[in-house]
Design an enzyme around this catalytic site. Structure first.
Site, PDB file in Angstrom:
ATOM      1  N   ASP A  13       0.839  -1.290  -0.074  1.00 18.01           N
ATOM      2  CA  ASP A  13      -0.053  -0.049  -0.184  1.00 18.01           C
ATOM      3  C   ASP A  13       0.876   1.261   0.108  1.00 18.01           C
ATOM      4  OD1 ASP A  13      -2.196  -1.780   0.228  1.00 18.01           O
ATOM      5  OD2 ASP A  13      -2.167  -1.688   2.304  1.00 18.01           O
ATOM      6  N   LYS A  16       1.605   1.904  -5.148  1.00 18.26           N
ATOM      7  CA  LYS A  16       2.335   1.388  -6.204  1.00 18.26           C
ATOM      8  C   LYS A  16       1.436   1.699  -7.449  1.00 18.26           C
ATOM      9  CE  LYS A  16       2.456  -2.637  -4.385  1.00 18.26           C
ATOM     10  NZ  LYS A  16       1.955  -1.876  -2.705  1.00 18.26           N
ATOM     11  N   GLY A  40      -4.482  -4.504  -3.773  1.00 23.02           N
ATOM     12  CA  GLY A  40      -5.583  -3.231  -3.985  1.00 23.02           C
ATOM     13  C   GLY A  40      -4.860  -2.046  -4.611  1.00 23.02           C
ATOM     14  N   HIS A  41      -4.831  -1.743  -5.720  1.00 23.11           N
ATOM     15  CA  HIS A  41      -4.015  -0.609  -6.125  1.00 23.11           C
ATOM     16  C   HIS A  41      -4.884   0.403  -6.582  1.00 23.11           C
ATOM     17  CE1 HIS A  41      -0.097  -3.584  -7.221  1.00 23.11           C
ATOM     18  NE2 HIS A  41      -0.476  -3.614  -5.935  1.00 23.11           N
ATOM     19  N   GLN A 224       2.117  -6.080  -3.142  1.00 20.73           N
ATOM     20  CA  GLN A 224       2.306  -6.124  -1.746  1.00 20.73           C
ATOM     21  C   GLN A 224       3.700  -5.485  -1.667  1.00 20.73           C
ATOM     22  OE1 GLN A 224       1.382  -9.652  -3.119  1.00 20.73           O
ATOM     23  NE2 GLN A 224      -0.524  -8.725  -2.528  1.00 20.73           N
TER      24      GLN A 224
HETATM   25  P1  GDP Z   1      -0.781   0.222  -3.419  1.00 19.47           P
HETATM   26  O1  GDP Z   1      -1.270  -0.971  -2.967  1.00 19.47           O
HETATM   27  O2  GDP Z   1       0.573   0.273  -3.327  1.00 19.47           O
HETATM   28  O3  GDP Z   1      -1.176   0.476  -4.945  1.00 19.47           O
HETATM   29  O4  GDP Z   1      -1.432   1.465  -2.650  1.00 19.47           O
HETATM   30  P2  GDP Z   1      -3.026   1.635  -2.110  1.00 19.47           P
HETATM   31  O5  GDP Z   1      -3.816   2.010  -3.447  1.00 19.47           O
HETATM   32  O6  GDP Z   1      -3.426   0.451  -1.668  1.00 19.47           O
HETATM   33  O7  GDP Z   1      -2.835   2.786  -1.101  1.00 19.47           O
HETATM   34  C1  GDP Z   1      -2.280   4.100  -1.261  1.00 19.47           C
HETATM   35  C2  GDP Z   1      -3.515   4.938  -1.138  1.00 19.47           C
HETATM   36  O8  GDP Z   1      -2.632   6.283  -1.087  1.00 19.47           O
HETATM   37  C3  GDP Z   1      -4.479   4.945  -2.272  1.00 19.47           C
HETATM   38  O9  GDP Z   1      -5.552   5.556  -1.761  1.00 19.47           O
HETATM   39  C4  GDP Z   1      -3.927   6.207  -3.241  1.00 19.47           C
HETATM   40  O10 GDP Z   1      -5.089   6.812  -3.795  1.00 19.47           O
HETATM   41  C5  GDP Z   1      -3.159   7.206  -1.935  1.00 19.47           C
HETATM   42  N1  GDP Z   1      -2.156   7.807  -2.471  1.00 19.47           N
HETATM   43  C6  GDP Z   1      -0.905   7.472  -3.391  1.00 19.47           C
HETATM   44  N2  GDP Z   1      -0.070   8.361  -3.505  1.00 19.47           N
HETATM   45  C7  GDP Z   1      -0.531   9.358  -2.716  1.00 19.47           C
HETATM   46  C8  GDP Z   1       0.299  10.574  -2.184  1.00 19.47           C
HETATM   47  O11 GDP Z   1       1.344  10.907  -2.677  1.00 19.47           O
HETATM   48  N3  GDP Z   1      -0.435  11.342  -1.419  1.00 19.47           N
HETATM   49  C9  GDP Z   1      -1.766  10.861  -0.795  1.00 19.47           C
HETATM   50  N4  GDP Z   1      -2.309  11.845  -0.030  1.00 19.47           N
HETATM   51  N5  GDP Z   1      -2.391   9.972  -1.288  1.00 19.47           N
HETATM   52  C10 GDP Z   1      -1.757   8.930  -2.071  1.00 19.47           C
HETATM   53  P1  IMO Z   2      -0.973  -4.092  -2.249  1.00 18.41           P
HETATM   54  O1  IMO Z   2      -0.430  -4.741  -3.598  1.00 18.41           O
HETATM   55  C1  IMO Z   2      -1.083  -4.361   2.133  1.00 18.41           C
HETATM   56  C2  IMO Z   2      -1.244  -8.661   3.814  1.00 18.41           C
HETATM   57  C3  IMO Z   2      -2.363  -9.185   4.512  1.00 18.41           C
HETATM   58  C4  IMO Z   2      -1.751 -10.006   5.483  1.00 18.41           C
HETATM   59  C5  IMO Z   2      -0.524 -10.576   4.658  1.00 18.41           C
HETATM   60  C6  IMO Z   2      -1.191 -12.230   4.161  1.00 18.41           C
HETATM   61  O2  IMO Z   2      -2.249  -3.466  -2.400  1.00 18.41           O
HETATM   62  O3  IMO Z   2       0.142  -3.436  -1.581  1.00 18.41           O
HETATM   63  P2  IMO Z   2      -2.594 -12.618   2.022  1.00 18.41           P
HETATM   64  O4  IMO Z   2      -4.201 -12.603   1.876  1.00 18.41           O
HETATM   65  O5  IMO Z   2      -1.655 -12.179   0.985  1.00 18.41           O
HETATM   66  O6  IMO Z   2      -2.232 -14.197   2.573  1.00 18.41           O
HETATM   67  O7  IMO Z   2      -2.326 -12.114   3.472  1.00 18.41           O
HETATM   68  O8  IMO Z   2      -0.315  -9.896   3.649  1.00 18.41           O
HETATM   69  N1  IMO Z   2      -1.384  -8.139   2.623  1.00 18.41           N
HETATM   70  C7  IMO Z   2      -1.369  -6.941   2.104  1.00 18.41           C
HETATM   71  N2  IMO Z   2      -1.142  -5.815   2.783  1.00 18.41           N
HETATM   72  N3  IMO Z   2      -1.164  -4.565   0.847  1.00 18.41           N
HETATM   73  C8  IMO Z   2      -1.352  -5.547   0.066  1.00 18.41           C
HETATM   74  O9  IMO Z   2      -1.233  -5.667  -1.311  1.00 18.41           O
HETATM   75  C9  IMO Z   2      -1.423  -6.764   0.633  1.00 18.41           C
HETATM   76  N4  IMO Z   2      -1.800  -8.105   0.143  1.00 18.41           N
HETATM   77  C10 IMO Z   2      -1.464  -9.000   1.486  1.00 18.41           C
HETATM   78  O10 IMO Z   2      -2.939  -8.098   5.137  1.00 18.41           O
HETATM   79  O11 IMO Z   2      -0.865  -9.434   6.483  1.00 18.41           O
HETATM   80 MG    MG Z   3      -2.871  -1.411  -1.820  1.00 17.01          MG
END
Ligand code: GDP
Ligand code: IMO
Ligand code: MG
Length: 424
Positions: A13, A16, A40-41, A224
């Site tokens: 998170d 990415k 979850g991207h 991840q």
């Molecule tokens: P990922 O799994 O690495 O793709 O990241 P996620 O989407 O799970 O979580 C990142 C969150 O931060 C999302 O809600 C994005 O919209 C948000 N986000 C990404 N870059 C920035 C940033 O520079 N500032 C803020 N405030 N939000 C951001």
């Molecule tokens: P993105 O790509 C954050 C965590 C889960 C748990 C562990 C194992 O959005 O960064 P699983 O269901 O994979 O067997 O769970 O990994 N986890 C993540 N945490 N971002 C993710 O993906 C994750 N995918 C799995 O919360 O701790």
């Molecule tokens: Mg994510």
């Protein structure tokens, strides 16, 4: 530069999706190579929020070919939901744009039941996403996996599922005492869902092989983060795939190719969802403030993310274990305007100060050593303030690689590139 890997350098998170979406503008091919719909991207385009779980974040760009490589575990039901969602957002998806490996391992209902039962009743709760990821990878490694190509023939599928169920049946009946679908039911379900994925299923190895030979711009979208890697991560509180750089070479289907640069996506602070050690976790109002301001809720499960200060020893380990060549520092805006700003530069462990979270260190037994920095209060409209510069310089100095991107908001334009990627 022709190929770039996007790797989460913390516990996932890090942002990415946003970075992949932006860099895809100059790419021909974007590849997911591990994980599944546990990812979850998030991509924000004006007032639209698109969360991709399985489909690569390159899909928003029509010129880009998005590949789901054989290292991904594929839930055909989740794919159907995501496909509908993406299409309803007026994003074009067709068989020229999306290619899914015939050799992806399928996540079955049996995998999801096992994941849920272990989390509910097992001795160690990992805090998984509940998507059946671990059990699906177990099937793959134990050579009992159902492959995407198996979904096209109902009779073969039944035979493979029956073999797959033998041991699990004993667990469902005797250990967990839980209902489960018959082979007939599960085979029919998967066979029907397989028809939805069918137009996209192909030999992605050859597509990637040609792309490499044709000198195309290729982006590998990791899911991840390094600390969730099955080998490099904080085991057992990890996911079940190779989330770090090495995963590309087995999971994408690019055994001999070279990746030119590896971009470590790094949140300006640290978050984690699920169980497991977290050295810099904040249990104070400051942690709550970051959680709230940062909107730190899981994009897949909606769970609150645990929050803490930036952890340099962990990042040093990520740099080494994933050969990171530069950093994209995200969510810097969330730290702007704080009353205090700390960075953990080293740990006290067994009476010694250490500056890298090398494997073998028990992360539950370390004491973080913090450095206080002057808080910054930037609005990101002009040049960074001296205090923000100091934060950035400290990270660069400690990690010994440059920060090539700074993101300061979720929108596409809330970003500053300090280096040009994929020069045309
Ligand atoms: P990922 O799994 O690495 O793709 O990241 P996620 O989407 O799970 O979580 C990142 C969150 O931060 C999302 O809600 C994005 O919209 C948000 N986000 C990404 N870059 C920035 C940033 O520079 N500032 C803020 N405030 N939000 C951001
Ligand atoms: P993105 O790509 C954050 C965590 C889960 C748990 C562990 C194992 O959005 O960064 P699983 O269901 O994979 O067997 O769970 O990994 N986890 C993540 N945490 N971002 C993710 O993906 C994750 N995918 C799995 O919360 O701790
Ligand atoms: Mg994510």
């Amino acid at each position: 530069m022709k190929s770039l890997a996007i790797i989460g350098s913390q516990w996932g998170d890090e942002g990415k999706g946003k970075i992949t979406d932006l860099l895809s503008q100059k790419c021909d091919v974007v590849v997911r190579y591990q994980g599944g719909n546990n990812a979850g991207h998030t991509i924000i385009v004006k007032d639209r929020k698109i969360v991709l779980h399985l489909i690569p974040s390159g899909i928003l760009h029509d010129h880009c070919v998005s590949i789901i490589g054989h290292g991904v575990v594929f839930d055909p039901e989740a794919f159907k939901v995501e496909l509908d969602d993406v299409l309803s957002n007026n994003i074009n998806i067709n068989a020229d744009k999306l290619k899914i490996s015939a050799n992806c391992t399928v996540i079955t209902t049996y995998n999801k039941i096992l994941d849920a039962q272990r989390e509910a009743k097992g001795p160690v709760k990992i805090g998984t996403t509940g998507k059946g990821i671990g059990p699906a990878y177990e099937d793959k490694i134990s050579r009992k996996g159902i492959k995407l190509k198996d979904l096209s023939n109902l009779e073969t599928l039944k035979t493979k599922l029956a073999a797959n169920l033998i041991e699990k049946e004993s667990l469902f009946k005797n250990l967990y005492k839980v209902d489960y679908p018959s082979v007939e039911e599960e085979a029919t379900r998967l066979f029907e869902l397989g028809k939805i994925a069918a137009p996209f299923i192909c030999d992605t190895f050859s597509i990637l092989d040609h792309a490499v030979r044709d000198n195309k711009n290729i982006l590998f979208e990791g899911a991840q983060g390094v600390l969730l890697d099955i080998d490099y991560g904080s085991y057992p509180f990890v996911t079940s795939s190779s989330t770090s750089y090495g995963g590309i070479f087995t999971g994408a289907g690019m055994p001999t190719g070279k990746v030119d640069e590896v971009l470590g996506i790094t949140k300006a602070y640290t978050t984690r969802v699920g169980e497991g050690p977290f050295p810099t976790e904040l249990f104070t109002p400051v942690g709550e403030f970051i959680q709230t301001k940062g909107g730190e809720f899981g994009a897949t499960t909606g769970r609150k993310r645990r929050c803490g200060w930036l952890d340099i020893p962990l990042l040093k380990y990520a740099v080494k274990s994933s050969s990171l060549t530069s950093i994209a520092l995200t969510k810097v805006d969330i730290l702007s305007g704080m009353d205090e700003l700390k960075v953990c530069k080293s740990y006290m462990y067994e009476g010694k100060e250490i500056n890298c979270a090398y494997p073998g260190i028990d992360l539950t037994k370390i004491e973080p050593i913090y450095t206080d920095l002057k808080p910054f209060d930037d609005d990101f409209k002009g040049e960074p303030s001296e205090n923000l510069k100091a934060y950035i310089e400290l990270i660069e100095k400690e990690l010994e690689i440059p920060i090539s991107i700074i993101a300061f908001g979720p929108e596409r334009n809330e970003i500053s590139f300090r280096k040009e990627f994929f020069k045309s």
